[in-house]
Every structure is written in structure tokens, then in C-alpha cells.
Motif scaffolding. Structure first.
Motif, mmCIF file in Angstrom:
data_model
loop_
_atom_site.group_PDB
_atom_site.id
_atom_site.type_symbol
_atom_site.label_atom_id
_atom_site.label_comp_id
_atom_site.label_asym_id
_atom_site.label_seq_id
_atom_site.Cartn_x
_atom_site.Cartn_y
_atom_site.Cartn_z
ATOM 1 N N VAL A 530 0.975 -1.066 0.199
ATOM 2 C CA VAL A 530 -0.143 0.410 0.204
ATOM 3 C C VAL A 530 0.587 1.293 0.083
ATOM 4 C CG1 VAL A 530 -1.936 -0.990 1.136
ATOM 5 C CG2 VAL A 530 -0.410 -0.119 2.469
ATOM 6 N N VAL A 531 2.322 1.036 -0.183
ATOM 7 C CA VAL A 531 2.724 2.425 0.057
ATOM 8 C C VAL A 531 3.459 2.371 -1.654
ATOM 9 C CG1 VAL A 531 4.863 3.356 0.962
ATOM 10 C CG2 VAL A 531 3.048 2.007 2.378
ATOM 11 N N PRO A 532 3.775 3.664 -2.623
ATOM 12 C CA PRO A 532 4.249 3.211 -3.335
ATOM 13 C C PRO A 532 6.519 3.477 -3.339
ATOM 14 C CG PRO A 532 3.774 5.611 -2.806
ATOM 15 C CD PRO A 532 2.999 5.025 -1.674
ATOM 16 N N GLU A 533 6.837 3.129 -3.944
ATOM 17 C CA GLU A 533 7.831 3.470 -3.872
ATOM 18 C C GLU A 533 8.922 4.143 -3.292
ATOM 19 O OE1 GLU A 533 10.424 0.943 -7.169
ATOM 20 O OE2 GLU A 533 8.648 -0.723 -6.957
ATOM 21 N N SER A 534 8.179 5.711 -3.996
ATOM 22 C CA SER A 534 8.705 7.107 -4.336
ATOM 23 C C SER A 534 8.485 7.493 -2.456
ATOM 24 C CB SER A 534 7.951 8.402 -4.749
ATOM 25 O OG SER A 534 6.618 7.493 -4.726
ATOM 26 N N ASP A 535 8.072 7.115 -1.470
ATOM 27 C CA ASP A 535 7.290 7.440 -0.096
ATOM 28 C C ASP A 535 8.884 6.173 0.720
ATOM 29 O OD1 ASP A 535 6.408 8.198 1.959
ATOM 30 O OD2 ASP A 535 4.949 7.872 1.555
ATOM 31 N N HIS A 536 9.877 6.929 0.346
ATOM 32 C CA HIS A 536 11.304 6.496 1.012
ATOM 33 C C HIS A 536 11.196 6.477 2.637
ATOM 34 C CE1 HIS A 536 13.223 6.257 -2.363
ATOM 35 N NE2 HIS A 536 13.288 7.506 -2.713
ATOM 36 N N VAL A 537 10.432 6.892 3.062
ATOM 37 C CA VAL A 537 9.857 6.915 4.648
ATOM 38 C C VAL A 537 8.833 6.503 4.935
ATOM 39 C CG1 VAL A 537 8.716 8.562 6.553
ATOM 40 C CG2 VAL A 537 10.024 10.003 5.125
ATOM 41 N N ARG A 538 7.626 5.875 4.847
ATOM 42 C CA ARG A 538 6.999 4.916 5.010
ATOM 43 C C ARG A 538 7.334 3.768 4.509
ATOM 44 N NH1 ARG A 538 3.492 9.210 4.574
ATOM 45 N NH2 ARG A 538 1.198 8.298 6.402
ATOM 46 N N ARG A 539 8.128 3.274 3.354
ATOM 47 C CA ARG A 539 9.036 2.158 3.221
ATOM 48 C C ARG A 539 10.292 1.754 3.806
ATOM 49 N NH1 ARG A 539 7.224 -0.255 -1.911
ATOM 50 N NH2 ARG A 539 8.950 -1.409 -2.214
ATOM 51 N N GLU A 540 10.316 2.532 4.663
ATOM 52 C CA GLU A 540 11.238 1.991 5.511
ATOM 53 C C GLU A 540 11.330 2.140 6.819
ATOM 54 O OE1 GLU A 540 14.189 0.523 4.408
ATOM 55 O OE2 GLU A 540 13.851 1.042 2.006
ATOM 56 N N PRO A 541 10.684 1.351 7.662
ATOM 57 C CA PRO A 541 9.694 1.293 8.999
ATOM 58 C C PRO A 541 11.055 1.339 10.016
ATOM 59 C CG PRO A 541 9.000 -0.535 7.674
ATOM 60 C CD PRO A 541 9.963 -0.045 6.295
ATOM 61 N N LEU A 542 10.864 1.331 11.089
ATOM 62 C CA LEU A 542 11.722 1.293 12.239
ATOM 63 C C LEU A 542 11.418 -0.396 12.089
ATOM 64 C CD1 LEU A 542 11.975 4.191 14.681
ATOM 65 C CD2 LEU A 542 13.316 3.372 13.229
ATOM 66 N N GLY A 543 12.594 -0.700 12.773
ATOM 67 C CA GLY A 543 13.150 -2.779 12.880
ATOM 68 C C GLY A 543 12.394 -2.308 13.920
ATOM 69 N N VAL A 544 11.488 -3.792 15.491
ATOM 70 C CA VAL A 544 12.081 -4.374 16.322
ATOM 71 C C VAL A 544 13.341 -5.496 16.143
ATOM 72 C CG1 VAL A 544 10.718 -5.434 17.969
ATOM 73 C CG2 VAL A 544 9.432 -4.434 16.321
ATOM 74 N N LEU A 545 13.698 -5.246 17.506
ATOM 75 C CA LEU A 545 15.322 -5.865 17.645
ATOM 76 C C LEU A 545 15.067 -7.232 17.810
ATOM 77 C CD1 LEU A 545 17.947 -3.185 19.778
ATOM 78 C CD2 LEU A 545 17.596 -4.002 17.434
ATOM 79 N N ASN A 546 13.806 -7.926 18.274
ATOM 80 C CA ASN A 546 14.183 -9.186 19.316
ATOM 81 C C ASN A 546 12.449 -8.239 18.888
ATOM 82 O OD1 ASN A 546 14.312 -11.423 20.418
ATOM 83 N ND2 ASN A 546 14.052 -10.500 22.611
ATOM 84 N N PRO A 547 11.791 -9.022 17.612
ATOM 85 C CA PRO A 547 10.370 -9.594 17.506
ATOM 86 C C PRO A 547 9.781 -11.156 17.763
ATOM 87 C CG PRO A 547 11.818 -9.907 15.271
ATOM 88 C CD PRO A 547 12.328 -9.037 16.317
ATOM 89 N N VAL A 548 9.109 -10.825 17.942
ATOM 90 C CA VAL A 548 8.032 -12.606 18.647
ATOM 91 C C VAL A 548 7.530 -13.208 17.584
ATOM 92 C CG1 VAL A 548 7.613 -11.378 21.043
ATOM 93 C CG2 VAL A 548 5.796 -10.977 19.214
ATOM 94 N N ALA A 549 7.563 -12.590 16.349
ATOM 95 C CA ALA A 549 7.307 -13.069 15.618
ATOM 96 C C ALA A 549 7.273 -12.194 14.080
ATOM 97 C CB ALA A 549 5.605 -13.390 15.043
ATOM 98 N N ALA A 550 7.533 -12.910 12.673
ATOM 99 C CA ALA A 550 7.932 -12.889 12.227
ATOM 100 C C ALA A 550 6.879 -11.746 11.290
ATOM 101 C CB ALA A 550 8.197 -14.060 10.830
#
Length: 806
Positions: A530-550
Motif C-alpha cells: 500500500v506504499v509507493p516506491e517513491s515514499d521512502h519514509v513509509r517504505r523504510e520503517p523502524l524495525g524491532v530488535l527482538n520480534p516475537v513473530a516474523a
């Protein structure tokens, strides 16, 4: 944290009833969740201490023996098959009628006497399982030699075990001695130190092992001792009983000592087989990327470069502060022990434990922040027990590498500050008594101040108010007088965005939408649909260091994937119309550490349109249904909005409109593109509305426009106007609603749009429902005709509109 009352009494003379002790601990120290009385079910008349006087063969069975026991009421004969039965032992003895646990079924049952292989038995010599102490049923329970013959077993072995919930910054409370210190301070009883004395051999520990700390930022202190000539065997019964009461399984005397000292002092320890330590040296360092170690639980674990290891000359032998390695564990043939007590940075242990998914009693304590000064007491207490219980000799000296040693902390606490914080003046004698009982050094300093040095096991005490908190809880919160609040309440600070968010939520629900709550975490594939390739802010979200699920790996930068997922899940079991919404945050990355939390209303609508009686119909909900809901919501908020054709990634061209309030764009409305919908398993037209709360708050009027209702009736008429095909209906409605003539107001709605025969090419027909109303009179047909004529002239002049059929 488990706390044995019998163990506690080794350090402080507690004579309070159990409920009263629990209440005092709750009031001053930590939450007592519950307590369990060990031996509560032992009948004091039927289960007592006895001594085995003689053991003879059974005349009719090779595996059974006849024991003569003294119970205080004269000798009695008992048939017993336990292999460890021996003359001179103190044992637990039960007579008929005693309620025990059946060693075979595990069920409670009353003891009934009967002849065994032709010989009468006066009772039963008991194992741990029959008493409910453990699952051990291979032999009888042998009591200490100090046990008194004839004494009820509940008085000899009975105990109370508390289950205590401690605070995240009080690692010192994760040891029996730390809690004993608190109990001594609360009750005013003296605190008895455990025995830490031992003899040393002529061999120098520093000559037997070397210690190197390569990363002192993660390892402030490392202590090591060598014990030679140990004999591996079972630990004594009293130690095993205490370990079991605290939920730990006895293994052998060496391992049991390390666990016992950890439970007593709160500081984890570890024992290595000295002869398996390569090059007789220990190195505390960060792991190399991809380095591996098989831990004591038999699992091979891959490590990264931020995990601390304890290594010997050949490689890793332990994951620091969490679990030892199998390559240096204590074995039955072990004869020499390398014993270590180290201190580790809490954050490092927490991170390593989380990544490896390996939580242990040791990591639990290190995560809470153990003061480095606790290490020496734990070391000396363990060496005392090694000397007493393993037959080994302790090498002279302790190898102590302490790069993180800090000068003593000194905090100045004033009596005025104590009174300011607590609302009362605490007598100077009570202040000193409390602080000294808790292990603080306290020196009165004129005028009315105290120079306080926190003990090394209290790294949580940093500022004067930390000291005052300790004074208050021991002095007693119940001694603080109740007082009414004084002063004026502070003015309420405006929160326009928060308030608007709640108004939007309430209004959406009142329009028939169902609110949903979704996870703030998502994955990249779902987000990028749902995010266009031109929207670099929304396409590069902050990740979780220790996610509980993929699927929960990144903070969402759009609510659209969650709404579409939820729509698809609900459509599987719902045939009727679906109206879903969520008011929540998008987490947009910014240059700072924390993301910008942008509040958004996201709503979805689709499915069959219901009749006025709530029944399904052949018509489908469409763009205009959602547009009507958007208009109603904005009208409720007092916002005058217009809709303009727009293009938006993921929405269908020609079926998308931007929502504007004045010049400010406050939202988007449109049909989800069928290709995007299909990626979320939605196979029907579905329509999406987004309102951006922060932008909406900027155009929200301070007070909504209000016109009092007229006392006179309205006149209703329908008109069909022919306009250019490209003209938005909103422009037409703007002119009609703004038209005024002699205090006559016009309200209008579009109820039909037509293209086809009877309407010229490039044109369309818009059917309007008009409502005329005056504030000062009832309108006549002539009044309405005059206003309508003026309106039609204005429409023709401004937008070229003509009356259809005119």
C-alpha cells in the motif's frame, strides 16, 4: 522469589505469626503473593521423629528387613524395604491413621496396618515422596542427628515458603539474606551474618589461575578461587531440602553449593572443573561473530559480537551471567574446582538472554543490576561451604580483577527534605537506626543533615529521595498522617489532537462503523503493498530488535494493511455490509531516535447496501456511501470540507477524492484498487477513508457555527440541472447553499446523477432536493418562485447550469 521461613530464621529471629510477617513485608519491602506451609498435613500425633535402634532380616522375604525404632513411647517393630535403612538413623515414623501420599499412585490415603509377609508392622518409616517433599521414593528420609526423638515431624521439618514479587531494581531482594536484612530492619531484630570463614592451603590461587577482562565495560569485576581435592557426592539433606523448597533440583554437592549461595546471597556463581580449563587462564571477552558454544542444557548456541563469554585458553566455556558450557562442567570424577563470581552489565545480560531465548535464575538476577560489591561475600560464603561439604582445600587468596571499582557514593540528605517529601519530621534517631539496619553508613552532619553512603548491594540508591524512600517504608507509611490536598488545582492544559481523536472515534461509531484494534507491528511485504516506491519514509520503517513473530517485525507506517487484513478475515463469516474503522498511530521514522506518532482515522466500507428494514439488497455500497459518512463526520466536527478529484497509490483512479478544509488537505477517500485488494484476499469493491487528525485539528473551528432553528415550516422542491460533465457536484452545492434572498435559507442535497439520452454529450444532469425556509414568516409559493428564479440565474451565470427540460 521463594523465601523459606526456616532459612530466614538463620539470619534473623522472627517470632511473628506468618500473616503478620507477610503484612509487614508487603507494607515495607515487596509484595507477598502467597505462602505455602510445608508439613501442614502432617498429623503431629501420628507422624513423629524416631530413631532406628536395630535392623534385622525379615524371616520370609529377602528384600524386606525388620527395624526396631524408638518413638519416645518405647521400641516398636516396623517392616521396611528401603535399601538405605541403617541402625542409628533418625527417621520420620508414621502410625496407623496418618494421612500420607501413596508412593505408587501419588494419591493421598490413610495408613492402614496389616501383616507384611507374615510379620506385623507397628507403623511405617517414610520417604520424601510419602511426605510430599519430593518425588524421591528409592529410600527413606534420613533426618539430621540433631532431630529430637518423639518430636512431631511438623515441628522438626515443617516450614513456610513465601512467594514474593520483588522490584525490578532490587536484585538484593533475590536472596534470602537480602530479605533477612529487610525483615531485621522492619522488626528491629539483629541481623546474623552467615559464616564465611575457611582455612587456606599453602598453594597460591594466583599461581593456579590467571584472570583477564578484555571488555571491562561489560564486566566490572571477576573473582576466582581454586578448591583442590574435592569429592563429588550428594549434598546434605538440609541443603537439598532448602533447594527443593526454592524450586531447584539437587544435583551434587558442588553444583548444589553454587545454587545455594545464589539463593542465599542473591549473587549467581559458577563452578568449573579446574582440570578441564585449558592453559589455567580465564578471559572475559565479547564473543566473535558466529562463535558457538554447547551449553549445559545440551544446546549448541550461535553468538554475536555483543554477547559476553567466559573463555579459557582454548575458547568459550560459559555464556557470561547466563549458563555454563558443557566442556567444563563438574563431573563425578572431578577433583579440583575453579570457582568464579563475576559481575556483568545488566543490559548486556538482558540482551543476550532475549536473543538466545535463554532465561535462567542467574540471568534473572544480573538483569536487575547486582552491585559489584556483593561478589566478595558470595565468594567467601561459597568457599566456607566447599570446605565443609566437599572435603577440599581452598588455595590461598582470591584472584580479584576489579576494573570497575568506584569510589564510595556519598549522598547528603537534609531533615528539611525528609519533611518536605514525607510531610512529617522523622526523628534523627529513627533515621540513623533505619539506615544502619539497611546497611547504609550514616553520619549526622550539623545542621540537621546526614551524610549517607549506600551499601554496595544497592546501586539503585542515587539521589536523596531514594534514601528518603527507604526511610519512609521502614518507618511505616501508616505513620504518615492523612492530610487534605492544599492549593489550587492546576489549569487543564488543552490537548486539541487528543480530544479530536476521541471525538472522531465517537462519531465514527455513531455512524455505524465498528471499531477494531490491530497490532502496531507488521512486516515489510504487507506494508509495501500500500506504499509507493517513491515514499521512502513509509517504505523504510523502524524495525524491532527482538520480534516475537516474523509478521510483527516493523512499526507500521500505514494503517491500511491492518484494515484490509481485518476486512478479509471478517468477510469470511459475514455476508452483510462491513463498516470498520480504527483511530491509531502511524509510526513515521525521523532523524531522532523515536518515530513521529501520527494519529489517523482509517475506515473501510463494502458489501451489500441494506434496506431501511435492515435487510440485504442487490445494490452494493459505493463511493458515495462513504463520502456521505465522511461529510456527516466532518459536519459533526464543525468542519466545512470539499472533495476534489485526486490520485493516490493503492486507490482507483477516477474513484478517488482528496478531502480539503479551505486550502488544507485533511484526508483522502476512494475505492481500493482491485489489484491491491486482491493481495489481501478481498474480492469485492471496498472503499477507504483516511482523515489525518493533526491536519484536521489545525482547521477545527474554536466553536462550531450555530444557527437557531426557524419557527416556520420549510418548503421542499426538487430540481434537475444540466451542467458540464467535468463540474464537481460540490461546486454546485456550494453555490446553492450559500444563496440568500430576503432572509430565506436554502438547504440542498444531490440525490441523482444522470448521463444518457435526453442530456447532451459532455453534459450531465444533477437532481437536487431543495429545502427553503425563512426566519420571519411562512413562505408562500410566490416567495419560493422568486428565490428559485434568482438562484437559477446565478447558477447559469457562474457555472452555466440550466434547468433540465426548461
Amino acid at each position: 522469589m521463594k523465601l523459606s521461613l526456616a532459612w530466614l530464621r538463620d539470619f534473623v529471629d522472627v517470632d511473628l505469626p506468618v500473616p503478620e510477617l507477610a503484612r509487614r513485608l508487603i507494607d515495607a519491602t515487596a509484595e507477598v503473593e502467597s505462602w505455602e506451609t510445608i508439613g501442614a498435613q502432617w498429623d503431629p500425633e501420628r507422624i513423629r521423629v524416631a530413631q532406628v535402634i536395630a535392623v534385622d532380616p525379615h524371616p520370609n522375604a529377602d528384600r524386606l528387613r525388620l527395624a526396631t525404632v524408638e518413638t519416645g513411647n518405647g521400641p516398636q517393630q516396623v517392616v521396611c524395604g528401603a535399601p538405605n535403612l541403617a541402625a542409628g538413623q533418625k527417621v520420620a515414623f508414621a502410625t496407623e491413621g496418618a494421612e500420607l501420599i501413596d508412593g505408587h499412585t501419588g494419591e493421598r490415603a490413610k495408613l492402614k496396618l496389616r501383616p507384611i509377609r507374615g510379620v506385623d508392622s507397628a507403623g511405617m518409616v517414610l520417604s520424601e515422596k510419602e511426605l510430599g517433599l519430593s518425588d524421591s521414593h528409592e529410600g527413606i528420609l534420613v533426618l539430621p542427628d540433631t532431630a529430637t526423638v518423639g518430636r512431631p515431624l511438623v515441628e522438626e521439618l515443617g516450614d513456610v515458603v513465601f512467594d514474593i514479587s520483588t522490584w525490578a531494581n532490587r536484585a538484593d531482594l533475590l536472596g534470602v539474606f537480602g530479605l533477612a536484612r529487610e525483615v531485621a530492619a522492619v522488626t528491629g531484630k539483629p541481623l546474623h551474618e552467615p559464616d564465611r570463614s575457611y582455612r587456606e592451603s599453602s598453594a597460591e590461587a594466583s599461581g593456579l589461575v590467571s584472570i583477564t577482562i578484555e571488555d571491562p565495560d561489560l564486566c566490572p569485576r571477576f573473582m576466582a578461587s581454586v578448591i583442590q581435592g574435592v569429592t563429588i557426592g550428594p549434598s546434605p539433606a538440609w541443603m537439598q531440602e532448602r533447594l527443593l523448597a526454592h524450586g531447584m533440583r539437587p544435583i551434587n554437592n558442588v553444583v548444589d553449593i553454587t545454587n545455594y549461595v545464589m539463593l542465599e546471597t542473591g549473587h549467581p556463581t559458577h563452578a568449573f572443573d579446574y582440570d578441564l580449563v585449558h592453559d589455567r587462564r580465564i578471559v572475559a571477552r565479547r564473543a566473535k561473530e558466529g562463535e558457538r558454544l554447547v551449553t549445559l542444557d545440551g544446546v549448541e548456541r550461535e553468538l554475536d559480537g555483543e554477547m559476553m563469554l567466559v573463555c579459557d585458553g582454548a575458547g568459550p566455556v560459559s555464556i557470561a551471567g547466563i549458563m555454563g558450557g558443557g566442556n567444563s562442567e563438574v563431573r563425578p570424577e572431578t577433583r579440583n574446582i575453579l570457582f568464579e563470581v563475576a559481575n556483568w552489565k545488566p543490559g548486556s545480560i538482558r540482551r543476550t538472554s532475549g536473543i538466545l531465548k535463554l532465561r535462567t535464575e542467574a540471568s534473572l538476577r544480573f538483569e536487575k543490576g547486582i552491585g559489584p560489591g556483593m561478589a566478595e561475600d558470595a565468594q567467601r560464603r561459597a568457599l566456607h561451604l566447599f570446605e565443609q561439604l566437599t572435603g577440599g582445600t581452598v588455595a590461598r587468596g582470591i584472584v580479584d580483577v576489579y576494573p570497575g571499582k568506584q569510589p564510595p557514593r556519598e549522598i547528603l540528605v537534609t531533615a528539611a527534605r525528609i519533611e518536605q517529601v514525607l510531610g512529617i519530621a522523622v526523628p534523627a534517631g529513627d533515621v540513623q537506626r533505619i539506615l544502619v539496619a539497611l546497611g547504609f553508613a550514616c553520619e549526622p552532619t550539623p545542621p540537621a543533615s546526614y551524610r549517607v553512603q549506600p551499601p554496595e548491594w544497592r546501586p539503585d540508591v542515587v539521589i536523596p529521595d531514594d534514601v528518603i524512600e527507604d526511610i519512609a517504608r521502614i518507618y511505616g507509611y501508616d505513620r504518615l498522617p492523612p492530610t487534605m490536598l492544599r492549593g489550587a488545582l492546576p489549569p487543564v492544559e488543552p490537548r486539541p489532537v487528543v480530544d479530536l481523536r476521541e471525538r472522531v472515534r465517537d462519531t465514527a461509531a455513531s455512524l455505524g462503523f465498528q471499531e477494531i484494534l490491530t497490532y502496531t507491528l507488521t512486516d515489510l511485504p504487507r506494508l509495501r503493498r500500500v506504499v509507493p516506491e517513491s515514499d521512502h519514509v513509509r517504505r523504510e520503517p523502524l524495525g524491532v530488535l527482538n520480534p516475537v513473530a516474523a509478521q510483527h517485525t516493523y512499526l507500521r507506517t500505514s494503517l491500511r494493511p491492518m484494515l484490509l487484513d481485518t476486512y478479509a478475515l471478517n468477510r469470511r463469516h459475514e455476508d452483510g455490509p462491513l463498516r470498520l474503522f480504527e483511530v491509531a498511530f502511524e509510526y513515521l521514522p525521523v532523524e531522532a531516535d523515536l518515530p513521529h506518532e501520527r494519529p489517523v482515522l482509517c475506515a473501510l466500507l463494502g458489501g451489500p447496501r441494506e434496506t431501511r428494514w435492515g435487510r440485504g439488497s442487490d445494490e452494493r455500497l459505493d463511493f458515495f456511501d462513504l463520502k456521505g459518512d465522511a461529510e456527516a463526520l466532518l459536519r459533526t466536527l464543525g468542519v466545512s470540507a470539499t472533495f476534489e478529484a485526486a490520485r493516490e497509490f493503492g486507490l482507483l483512479d477516477g474513484h478517488t477524492a482528496a478531502i480539503k478544509a479551505g486550502k488544507e488537505r485533511v484526508g483522502i477517500l476512494g475505492q481500493v484498487h482491485p489489484d491491491v485488494a486482491a493481495q489481501f484476499d478481498v474480492d469485492e469493491p471496498v472503499f477507504l477513508l483516511e482523515l489525518w487528525i493533526e491536519d484536521l485539528a489545525r482547521v477545527l473551528p474554536e466553536r462550531p457555527a450555530y444557527t437557531p432553528p426557524s419557527r416556520f415550516p420549510e418548503v421542499r422542491q426538487d430540481l434537475a440541472l444540466v451542467v458540464d460533465e467535468s463540474l464537481p457536484a460540490g461546486r454546485l452545492m456550494e453555490i446553492v447553499r450559500s444563496h440568500r434572498s430576503s432572509l430565506v435559507r436554502i438547504a440542498a442535497d444531490v440525490f441523482d446523477e444522470y448521463r444518457g439520452p435526453g442530456v447532451a454529450a459532455g453534459k450531465k444532469s444533477l437532481a437536487l432536493s431543495l429545502r427553503y425556509q425563512s426566519d420571519d414568516r411562512t413562505l408562500t409559493d410566490e416567495d419560493v418562485a422568486r428565490v428559485q428564479t434568482g438562484l437559477l440565474k446565478r447558477l447559469e451565470k457562474e457555472i452555466g447550469a440550466t434547468l433540465r427540460g426548461g
